[in-house]
Design an enzyme around this catalytic site. Sequence first.
Site, mmCIF file in Angstrom:
data_model
loop_
_atom_site.group_PDB
_atom_site.id
_atom_site.type_symbol
_atom_site.label_atom_id
_atom_site.label_comp_id
_atom_site.label_asym_id
_atom_site.label_seq_id
_atom_site.Cartn_x
_atom_site.Cartn_y
_atom_site.Cartn_z
ATOM 1 N N TYR A 59 0.824 -1.220 0.000
ATOM 2 C CA TYR A 59 0.000 0.000 0.000
ATOM 3 C C TYR A 59 0.859 1.272 0.000
ATOM 4 O O TYR A 59 0.459 2.284 -0.580
ATOM 5 C CB TYR A 59 -0.989 -0.019 1.176
ATOM 6 C CG TYR A 59 -2.096 -1.021 0.928
ATOM 7 C CD1 TYR A 59 -3.148 -0.714 0.074
ATOM 8 C CD2 TYR A 59 -2.063 -2.301 1.476
ATOM 9 C CE1 TYR A 59 -4.146 -1.645 -0.202
ATOM 10 C CE2 TYR A 59 -3.047 -3.239 1.211
ATOM 11 C CZ TYR A 59 -4.086 -2.906 0.367
ATOM 12 O OH TYR A 59 -5.061 -3.826 0.069
ATOM 13 N N ARG A 62 1.612 1.975 -3.556
ATOM 14 C CA ARG A 62 0.428 2.520 -4.250
ATOM 15 C C ARG A 62 0.254 4.005 -3.885
ATOM 16 O O ARG A 62 -0.035 4.844 -4.702
ATOM 17 C CB ARG A 62 -0.857 1.783 -3.855
ATOM 18 C CG ARG A 62 -0.844 0.272 -3.895
ATOM 19 C CD ARG A 62 -1.276 -0.252 -5.242
ATOM 20 N NE ARG A 62 -0.208 -0.222 -6.196
ATOM 21 C CZ ARG A 62 0.870 -1.029 -6.164
ATOM 22 N NH1 ARG A 62 1.031 -1.916 -5.232
ATOM 23 N NH2 ARG A 62 1.811 -0.926 -7.075
ATOM 24 N N GLN A 92 -15.234 2.225 -5.992
ATOM 25 C CA GLN A 92 -14.513 1.086 -5.400
ATOM 26 C C GLN A 92 -13.033 1.439 -5.264
ATOM 27 O O GLN A 92 -12.267 0.698 -4.672
ATOM 28 C CB GLN A 92 -14.650 -0.153 -6.291
ATOM 29 C CG GLN A 92 -16.089 -0.632 -6.453
ATOM 30 C CD GLN A 92 -16.218 -1.633 -7.600
ATOM 31 O OE1 GLN A 92 -15.955 -2.813 -7.440
ATOM 32 N NE2 GLN A 92 -16.623 -1.154 -8.762
ATOM 33 N N HIS A 110 -14.422 0.876 -0.688
ATOM 34 C CA HIS A 110 -13.317 0.006 -0.274
ATOM 35 C C HIS A 110 -12.222 0.764 0.471
ATOM 36 O O HIS A 110 -11.101 0.287 0.573
ATOM 37 C CB HIS A 110 -12.730 -0.718 -1.497
ATOM 38 C CG HIS A 110 -13.684 -1.691 -2.113
ATOM 39 N ND1 HIS A 110 -13.560 -2.181 -3.395
ATOM 40 C CD2 HIS A 110 -14.809 -2.272 -1.608
ATOM 41 C CE1 HIS A 110 -14.554 -3.022 -3.646
ATOM 42 N NE2 HIS A 110 -15.326 -3.085 -2.585
ATOM 43 N N THR A 177 -15.441 -0.696 -14.216
ATOM 44 C CA THR A 177 -15.392 -1.808 -13.256
ATOM 45 C C THR A 177 -15.704 -3.125 -13.964
ATOM 46 O O THR A 177 -16.583 -3.173 -14.836
ATOM 47 C CB THR A 177 -16.347 -1.594 -12.062
ATOM 48 O OG1 THR A 177 -16.361 -2.785 -11.269
ATOM 49 C CG2 THR A 177 -17.760 -1.235 -12.475
ATOM 50 N N SER A 178 -14.984 -4.177 -13.541
ATOM 51 C CA SER A 178 -15.227 -5.500 -14.130
ATOM 52 C C SER A 178 -16.489 -6.136 -13.549
ATOM 53 O O SER A 178 -16.917 -7.186 -14.007
ATOM 54 C CB SER A 178 -14.027 -6.414 -13.869
ATOM 55 O OG SER A 178 -13.805 -6.540 -12.468
HETATM 56 N N1 APR Z 1 -11.897 3.257 -19.073
HETATM 57 C C1 APR Z 1 -12.899 2.527 -18.533
HETATM 58 N N2 APR Z 1 -12.744 1.257 -18.142
HETATM 59 C C2 APR Z 1 -11.526 0.689 -18.267
HETATM 60 C C3 APR Z 1 -10.433 1.400 -18.806
HETATM 61 C C4 APR Z 1 -10.655 2.731 -19.217
HETATM 62 N N3 APR Z 1 -9.683 3.482 -19.748
HETATM 63 N N4 APR Z 1 -9.354 0.581 -18.789
HETATM 64 C C5 APR Z 1 -9.759 -0.575 -18.270
HETATM 65 N N5 APR Z 1 -11.074 -0.527 -17.959
HETATM 66 C C6 APR Z 1 -11.925 -1.553 -17.352
HETATM 67 C C7 APR Z 1 -11.486 -2.977 -17.616
HETATM 68 O O1 APR Z 1 -12.007 -3.439 -18.868
HETATM 69 C C8 APR Z 1 -12.080 -3.717 -16.420
HETATM 70 O O2 APR Z 1 -13.390 -4.192 -16.711
HETATM 71 O O3 APR Z 1 -11.851 -1.398 -15.960
HETATM 72 C C9 APR Z 1 -12.191 -2.636 -15.333
HETATM 73 C C10 APR Z 1 -11.259 -2.830 -14.171
HETATM 74 O O4 APR Z 1 -11.620 -3.986 -13.488
HETATM 75 P P1 APR Z 1 -10.887 -4.440 -12.152
HETATM 76 O O5 APR Z 1 -9.421 -4.377 -12.340
HETATM 77 O O6 APR Z 1 -11.471 -5.728 -11.737
HETATM 78 O O7 APR Z 1 -11.267 -3.262 -11.128
HETATM 79 P P2 APR Z 1 -12.565 -3.083 -10.224
HETATM 80 O O8 APR Z 1 -13.784 -3.554 -10.923
HETATM 81 O O9 APR Z 1 -12.543 -1.687 -9.731
HETATM 82 O O10 APR Z 1 -12.218 -4.069 -9.049
HETATM 83 C C11 APR Z 1 -13.050 -4.123 -7.940
HETATM 84 O O11 APR Z 1 -11.467 -5.503 -6.826
HETATM 85 O O12 APR Z 1 -9.315 -6.052 -6.218
HETATM 86 C C12 APR Z 1 -10.471 -5.427 -5.817
HETATM 87 O O13 APR Z 1 -10.667 -3.886 -4.114
HETATM 88 C C13 APR Z 1 -10.290 -3.982 -5.463
HETATM 89 O O14 APR Z 1 -11.903 -2.195 -5.668
HETATM 90 C C14 APR Z 1 -11.275 -3.268 -6.332
HETATM 91 C C15 APR Z 1 -12.266 -4.349 -6.692
#
Ligand code: APR
Length: 234
Positions: A59, A62, A92, A110, A177-178
């Site tokens: 952290y 980061r 998140q 988070h 977000t994924s």
């Molecule tokens: N613009 C929009 N979306 C994007 C971009 C962009 N330029 N680049 C990547 N992405 C998308 C990806 O396609 C993916 O679907 O952002 C998403 C990121 O997904 P994750 O890495 O899984 O992030 P997130 O959904 O925020 O994860 C949720 O997981 O590890 C934990 O606590 C952590 O808060 C986090 C949580």
Amino acid sequence: MTGALPHSHVVVLSGAGISAESGIRTFRGGGGLWHDFRIEDVATPDAWRRDPEKVLAFYNARRRQLYSVEPNAGHRALAELEKDFAVTIITQNIDNLHERAGSTNVLHLHGELDKARSTADESLVYELGGKDICLGDTCELGGQLRPHVVWFGERVPELERAEDIVRRADVLLVVGTSLSVYPAANLAFLAPSHARKILVNPEIPDTVGLEAFECLGEPAAQALPRVVEELRNR
Ligand code: APR
């Protein structure tokens, strides 16, 4: 489907993707942080018990990076929305780029990277101002400080508040977000049926329930200025 009316409530659910174009790595997908680090080693209560130094180092790195990057056009566009709408950003993300872009109503589901919390009393939370947390850094009660973040396996204290907010949305924007981490992902599906629902992600997640969304398969910094302008000019 209804459009945004003046003074309607715009709710944004953001994830790591909105900060990708600022230079912060996402967690999953190509180049994601979870390719280089194991969640079990750095982001769980067990990891903290086993090897707090490793967790703090993760952290701290980061946090140092946070102050070498800037909000991007996506963050800035969302801040502009406040000129016309009541806006709540539920993120998140543990970065502070929404706030630095000018958004004033940000709920961090988070936690927050630039804050520390006491392990002796979780109500004791401290601003770090970019400083590292080290072993031996303690609160006024003598308890070791830990990152003020929600680890896997921990409860999400802001969840109920976030659910109430989404249930009152007139427009819901789900950005970067994924939708693979719960309970956060469920929030995307709690908006009322009348709400306009828009999703921005260059890789549209393969998630059941997205049929109700207008899906924009583009990066946030490209799509959001246009989406925001459209909402403001309706
Ligand atoms: N613009 C929009 N979306 C994007 C971009 C962009 N330029 N680049 C990547 N992405 C998308 C990806 O396609 C993916 O679907 O952002 C998403 C990121 O997904 P994750 O890495 O899984 O992030 P997130 O959904 O925020 O994860 C949720 O997981 O590890 C934990 O606590 C952590 O808060 C986090 C949580």
